[in-house]
Design an enzyme around this catalytic site. Sequence first.
Site, PDB file in Angstrom:
ATOM      1  N   ASP A 126     -12.426 -17.724  -1.082  1.00 45.78           N
ATOM      2  CA  ASP A 126     -13.196 -18.803  -1.670  1.00 45.78           C
ATOM      3  C   ASP A 126     -12.349 -20.080  -1.569  1.00 45.78           C
ATOM      4  OD1 ASP A 126     -15.259 -20.061  -3.349  1.00 45.78           O
ATOM      5  OD2 ASP A 126     -13.711 -20.030  -4.905  1.00 45.78           O
ATOM      6  N   ASP A 154     -12.817 -23.550  -3.687  1.00 46.59           N
ATOM      7  CA  ASP A 154     -12.528 -24.227  -4.954  1.00 46.59           C
ATOM      8  C   ASP A 154     -11.993 -23.255  -5.993  1.00 46.59           C
ATOM      9  OD1 ASP A 154     -14.107 -27.030  -4.576  1.00 46.59           O
ATOM     10  OD2 ASP A 154     -15.245 -25.390  -3.680  1.00 46.59           O
ATOM     11  N   ASP A 206     -12.453 -16.560  -7.402  1.00 43.58           N
ATOM     12  CA  ASP A 206     -12.090 -16.851  -8.789  1.00 43.58           C
ATOM     13  C   ASP A 206     -13.250 -16.726  -9.772  1.00 43.58           C
ATOM     14  OD1 ASP A 206     -13.299 -19.194  -7.662  1.00 43.58           O
ATOM     15  OD2 ASP A 206     -12.510 -20.366  -9.332  1.00 43.58           O
TER      16      ASP A 206
END
Length: 235
Positions: A13, A15, A175
Amino acid sequence: MSRRPPAPTIVFDLDGTLVDTVDDIAAALDCALAPYGCRPTRTEEAAAMMGEGLSGFFWRALVAKRLSLPAEKAAVVYRQFIAAYRQTPVRHSQVYPGMRTMIEDLRDVEVHTAVCTNKVEGIATEILEQLDLRALFDAVVGHRDDRPKKPDPLTLLEAISLAGGSRERALMVGDTGNDSSAAIAAGIPAILVSYGYSHVQVRALSTDVHVDSVEELREAIMRFVAAGDSRFRSA
């Protein structure tokens, strides 16, 4: 003659996993909302609204700021937000310490690497370019009108394929619950990092491995590369 197993593929991922981007996104939002007298968006506020791409962030922000706009006007303001972010996507954003070296080391042992993000693909690519990361990834897959967002597994599977990998030897690193849910749906293992932007406690989310730092992430990824899957045998 035994066939050589396919090279591992690690999908990251963007961000909150690879890059700390939240302050630039908050600044673009504040620019778009300036005519409405909204107070500046704090880093903690913005982080709590991340995880659904830029469109999800924008609509969450309108609710959080109790800003009621007609649909047509809101669409205009959203476009202004995207335009502001496109103009300066890397004024404050930084690669998490240790991340670049880790990916370089993965590339040195011929591991495929990819980015799979819910961020608009063109902006995601620009961020990676400006941070001198783009060359470290075989594929960058972001949001487009013809592509679903995570947790839909199709986006993740497309990233694996474009990177030259296979689902049987792939790993997702993210996240938020969208990342782990996409991995579960795709049938691949996942690592969740706690230093990102999840609005719930990461350790409350179902996944294979939880880590609290880039150093722990590196150890877990290297165990996966060495062991294949088996939920990451101990080193």
